[in-house]
Design a protein around this motif. Sequence first.
Motif, PDB file in Angstrom:
ATOM      1  N   ALA A 157       0.836  -1.203   0.000  1.00 23.05           N
ATOM      2  CA  ALA A 157       0.000   0.000   0.000  1.00 23.05           C
ATOM      3  C   ALA A 157       0.871   1.253   0.000  1.00 23.05           C
ATOM      4  O   ALA A 157       0.610   2.212  -0.737  1.00 23.05           O
ATOM      5  N   GLU A 158       1.928   1.243   0.821  1.00 23.41           N
ATOM      6  CA  GLU A 158       2.801   2.415   0.905  1.00 23.41           C
ATOM      7  C   GLU A 158       3.456   2.716  -0.441  1.00 23.41           C
ATOM      8  O   GLU A 158       3.455   3.862  -0.899  1.00 23.41           O
ATOM      9  N   HIS A 161       1.160   3.946  -3.126  1.00 28.32           N
ATOM     10  CA  HIS A 161       0.686   5.314  -2.905  1.00 28.32           C
ATOM     11  C   HIS A 161       1.723   6.379  -3.236  1.00 28.32           C
ATOM     12  O   HIS A 161       1.413   7.568  -3.185  1.00 28.32           O
TER      13      HIS A 161
ATOM     14  N   LEU B 139      -1.622  11.717   5.014  1.00 28.92           N
ATOM     15  CA  LEU B 139      -1.863  10.283   4.843  1.00 28.92           C
ATOM     16  C   LEU B 139      -3.303  10.111   4.405  1.00 28.92           C
ATOM     17  O   LEU B 139      -4.221  10.401   5.174  1.00 28.92           O
ATOM     18  N   ASP B 140      -3.514   9.656   3.171  1.00 30.58           N
ATOM     19  CA  ASP B 140      -4.904   9.605   2.715  1.00 30.58           C
ATOM     20  C   ASP B 140      -5.651   8.413   3.326  1.00 30.58           C
ATOM     21  O   ASP B 140      -5.057   7.510   3.904  1.00 30.58           O
ATOM     22  N   ASP B 142      -7.225   5.855   2.153  1.00 28.73           N
ATOM     23  CA  ASP B 142      -6.897   4.518   1.640  1.00 28.73           C
ATOM     24  C   ASP B 142      -5.706   3.918   2.374  1.00 28.73           C
ATOM     25  O   ASP B 142      -5.744   2.767   2.806  1.00 28.73           O
ATOM     26  N   LEU B 143      -4.651   4.716   2.475  1.00 34.01           N
ATOM     27  CA  LEU B 143      -3.428   4.205   3.096  1.00 34.01           C
ATOM     28  C   LEU B 143      -3.643   4.002   4.603  1.00 34.01           C
ATOM     29  O   LEU B 143      -3.203   3.008   5.179  1.00 34.01           O
TER      30      LEU B 143
END
Lengths: 215, 215
Positions: A157-158, A161, B139-140, B142-143
């Motif tokens: 995920a990181e 993103h 930090l959105d 989703d993350l």
Amino acid sequence: MWIAELSQRTEVPVATIKYYLREGLLEPGESVGATRSRYDESHIRRLRLIRALVESGGLSLARVRSVLAEVDEESHELHEVLGAVHGALIPNDLTATDESRRRVDALVAQYGWLVYSESQDRVLLAASLDALEKVGYHLDDDLLEAYASAAAQVADAEVSHLPSGDRQQTVEDTVVVTALGGPVLLALRRLAQQDASARRYGISPTTAACAVQAE
Amino acid sequence: MWIAELSQRTEVPVATIKYYLREGLLEPGESVGATRSRYDESHIRRLRLIRALVESGGLSLARVRSVLAEVDEESHELHEVLGAVHGALIPNDLTATDESRRRVDALVAQYGWLVYSESQDRVLLAASLDALEKVGYHLDDDLLEAYASAAAQVADAEVSHLPSGDRQQTVEDTVVVTALGGPVLLALRRLAQQDASARRYGISPTTAACAVQAE
């Protein structure tokens, strides 16, 4: 902007900014007259990056400098920059038992992770397994795999993103997420532990009231 | 066993053991004559526990003492012990913005986590989100949710791996896993980041050779 505004916007004291300038961590501003300089957005971004590195574990200036050098070396691939950030954030004097090192190597192979065979990240994991063994706790394979699967999800995920396109922005985000994402993950783990513990061991009516109220 | 053997088996220096005895962190051994005492397995376990707490973040003796008091209070429920461990491992002077606090509360509600509304763990998460905002990184959602899901998996695995039955053993394992499991998770995240980065950004043939060799 003058140094006062730079300080205000980044919440870094003027004296600290001057120190970074003297140490060469921050590029000089544009000279205006003999004693004044103007700064721009690039200085704000660089100060934020330094701050992220320093706050994430009290890195020495030498280590911050080595990360910044990697960030600025345009010819270096993004993957190399990540390695440099990891290298800077890792303690210098890591040691681990052969047994834990073998366990780590087996796990990396099991997951098919592409990790340099000489990566210090392997040693860091082995050392953290050793720390548990030293206090008489053997982390069994089930739990280790639960950690590994969760870690893989987080890392995917990181990395997905990270922005694509602007190299400088990608590199900065890599540094920031690597350095400051860990505390977020650990804080969430605490909250989730509270929940898992409440569910397994039960909570008193007072606590339940608090929890419901919180929702 | 004599203090020398206790020291050897726990890798805690004799002088440190004597200090813990003076400070009341460790129960005195059984007196044998005027100046010698015998120690048993309970001392080994206690020393390991102290070591886990101290090594996981340089806790002050006052904080170690407060955790041990909770561990020894048989009337306290296991869930309360976990809360005490969290409390001891958390910095004293946490502050967070209202915005981040509200975001944390919403997340806890979204996941239906049973967490005291006044838990410092909430503040810790809010503060770690603030740290990211301060360096200009938002930090959105989703993350954040990816972190939360991974954290929930980890916490469930950790709590379900705690032994049932022997309260003392469960409490000790709770302290150890809470304190020393985090570094394992973070080390695995680094390895997984290396892998995710290698896959997204590609790696040079030399690196690939290393990775294959490692497998």
